[in-house]
Scaffold this active site. Structure first.
Site, PDB file in Angstrom:
ATOM      1  N   LYS A 154      37.264  44.754  37.172  1.00  0.00           N
ATOM      2  CA  LYS A 154      37.137  43.071  37.685  1.00  0.00           C
ATOM      3  C   LYS A 154      36.533  42.417  36.788  1.00  0.00           C
ATOM      4  O   LYS A 154      36.041  43.270  36.576  1.00  0.00           O
ATOM      5  CB  LYS A 154      36.150  42.606  39.547  1.00  0.00           C
ATOM      6  CG  LYS A 154      37.870  43.269  40.014  1.00  0.00           C
ATOM      7  CD  LYS A 154      37.551  42.974  41.656  1.00  0.00           C
ATOM      8  CE  LYS A 154      39.009  43.149  42.943  1.00  0.00           C
ATOM      9  NZ  LYS A 154      38.089  42.637  44.065  1.00  0.00           N
ATOM     10  N   ARG A 164      39.624  51.188  46.263  1.00  0.00           N
ATOM     11  CA  ARG A 164      40.269  50.727  45.532  1.00  0.00           C
ATOM     12  C   ARG A 164      40.831  50.746  44.333  1.00  0.00           C
ATOM     13  O   ARG A 164      40.133  49.324  43.358  1.00  0.00           O
ATOM     14  CB  ARG A 164      41.044  49.332  46.800  1.00  0.00           C
ATOM     15  CG  ARG A 164      42.150  48.584  46.248  1.00  0.00           C
ATOM     16  CD  ARG A 164      42.439  46.816  46.450  1.00  0.00           C
ATOM     17  NE  ARG A 164      43.950  46.675  46.309  1.00  0.00           N
ATOM     18  CZ  ARG A 164      43.734  46.123  45.382  1.00  0.00           C
ATOM     19  NH1 ARG A 164      43.170  45.720  44.543  1.00  0.00           N
ATOM     20  NH2 ARG A 164      45.040  45.862  45.094  1.00  0.00           N
TER      21      ARG A 164
HETATM   22  C1  7PM Z   1      40.480  38.850  41.095  1.00  0.00           C
HETATM   23  C2  7PM Z   1      40.188  40.480  40.606  1.00  0.00           C
HETATM   24  C3  7PM Z   1      41.017  38.508  42.788  1.00  0.00           C
HETATM   25  C4  7PM Z   1      41.166  41.070  40.798  1.00  0.00           C
HETATM   26  C5  7PM Z   1      41.796  39.780  43.075  1.00  0.00           C
HETATM   27  C6  7PM Z   1      42.128  41.123  42.381  1.00  0.00           C
HETATM   28  C7  7PM Z   1      41.407  43.456  46.620  1.00  0.00           C
HETATM   29  C8  7PM Z   1      42.297  43.646  46.929  1.00  0.00           C
HETATM   30  C9  7PM Z   1      43.135  42.140  45.199  1.00  0.00           C
HETATM   31  C10 7PM Z   1      40.174  44.118  46.991  1.00  0.00           C
HETATM   32  C11 7PM Z   1      41.413  44.440  48.886  1.00  0.00           C
HETATM   33  C12 7PM Z   1      42.724  43.088  41.777  1.00  0.00           C
HETATM   34  C13 7PM Z   1      42.821  41.998  42.439  1.00  0.00           C
HETATM   35  N1  7PM Z   1      41.763  42.949  45.040  1.00  0.00           N
HETATM   36  N2  7PM Z   1      42.379  44.201  48.631  1.00  0.00           N
HETATM   37  N3  7PM Z   1      43.190  43.116  46.406  1.00  0.00           N
HETATM   38  N4  7PM Z   1      40.194  44.619  47.939  1.00  0.00           N
HETATM   39  N5  7PM Z   1      41.628  45.246  50.743  1.00  0.00           N
HETATM   40  O1  7PM Z   1      42.520  43.861  41.831  1.00  0.00           O
HETATM   41  O2  7PM Z   1      39.007  43.771  46.616  1.00  0.00           O
HETATM   42  O3  7PM Z   1      43.630  42.211  40.892  1.00  0.00           O
HETATM   43  S1  7PM Z   1      43.695  41.805  44.153  1.00  0.00           S
END
Ligand code: 7PM
Length: 274
Positions: free
Chosen positions: A220, A254
């Site tokens: 991230k 994750r």
């Molecule tokens: C910003 C950066 C927003 C990266 C989203 C992402 C999560 C998820 C994602 C999390 C759960 C990415 C993520 N992140 N589900 N889905 N928790 N439960 O990896 O932190 O692109 S999307």
């Protein structure tokens, strides 16, 4: 502590690794969908060989500023992959906020719903309550297209805590057992770097909710901000962050880099067991 995921019962006495499988055309190939389906299935199988305990299949990137994907497009992306993985030995999680995608994915063999919107969409509770699937309830402030513009909290820990407490109560009220519920502070979802670090440092506090905590820190931008590394150069930072999260009580991490994270957690378990 156990997590009931459909036909699976996940033993959370040791931290578990959720491997990320993004079925977005740009993530696997610039060819047609069939290329990305086969590539996504092959990637998922590789993550299982690397030691993933759960696979998280997502058809819509929720990155800040991401463009919305139609329900049909999301279904076209994820269903062939879930069906192609239905006989694997680990639970499949569907990363979606759309109730119709949840229902179809569960019918196709998914055992967990990973909802960045914490089942707040109308009919989302019903979609999960009607199954034996596990559910991850994540906190976010605002929506992906604008959430990172100017995140504001009076007290990020207490605001995230009370939101998750409310959602756990709402989900249990529909008859979903506590043993099926996971919560997640939602790193990067409407949080500044300071907010993210405050949540990570104090993550033990979420144990008061009485359900397992999932942490998604992998690759991230908060890790980029600290290390100066581009998104494809953040493996070491991601493994370190996963270990910090586990040290502070995360039951599931994750991640993109399953092999490396599994090794890091083996060291953690060896010392912890010792
Ligand atoms: C910003 C950066 C927003 C990266 C989203 C992402 C999560 C998820 C994602 C999390 C759960 C990415 C993520 N992140 N589900 N889905 N928790 N439960 O990896 O932190 O692109 S999307």
């Amino acid at each position: 502590m156990f997590l009931l995921c459909g036909k699976f019962k996940l033993d959370l006495s040791h931290p578990k690794v959720m491997g990320i499988v993004n079925v977005t055309p740009d993530s696997f190939s610039d060819g047609g969908k069939h290329l990305s389906h086969a590539a996504a299935i092959a990637h998922a199988q590789r993550l299982i060989e690397e030691g993933a305990d759960i696979l998280d299949i997502g058809g819509e990137s929720t990155r800040p500023g991401a463009v919305a994907v139609s329900e049909q497009e999301e279904l076209d992306r994820v269903l062939p992959v879930i069906e192609g993985l239905r006989d694997i030995a680990v639970p499949i999680s569907i990363d979606t906020w759309k109730p119709s995608v949840m229902r179809a994915a569960l019918a196709a063999g998914a055992s967990m719903v990973n909802d960045i919107n914490a089942l707040q969409a109308p009919e989302a509770l019903a979609a999960v309550a009607g199954s034996a699937a596990a559910v991850c309830l994540m906190h976010k402030q605002g929506n992906p297209e604008s959430m990172q513009l100017a995140p504001q909290y009076a007290d990020v820990m207490s605001e995230v805590m009370s939101f998750l407490k409310m959602r756990v109560t709402a989900v249990q009220t529909t008859g979903i057992a506590r043993e099926r519920i996971v919560v997640d502070p939602g790193f990067g979802f409407g949080k500044s770097l300071v907010h993210n670090l405050t949540l990570l440092k104090n993550m033990q506090g979420f144990a008061d909710l009485g359900v397992p905590v999932l942490a998604g820190l992998s690759r991230k931008s908060m890790l980029g901000a600290i290390t100066g590394r581009d998104v494809n150069e953040r493996m070491a930072a991601s493994v370190a962050a996963a270990l910090v999260a586990v040290q502070r009580g995360a039951a599931i991490v994750r991640v993109h880099d399953v092999r490396e994270t599994v090794d890091a957690l083996k060291i953690w378990n060896a010392v912890y067991e010792g």
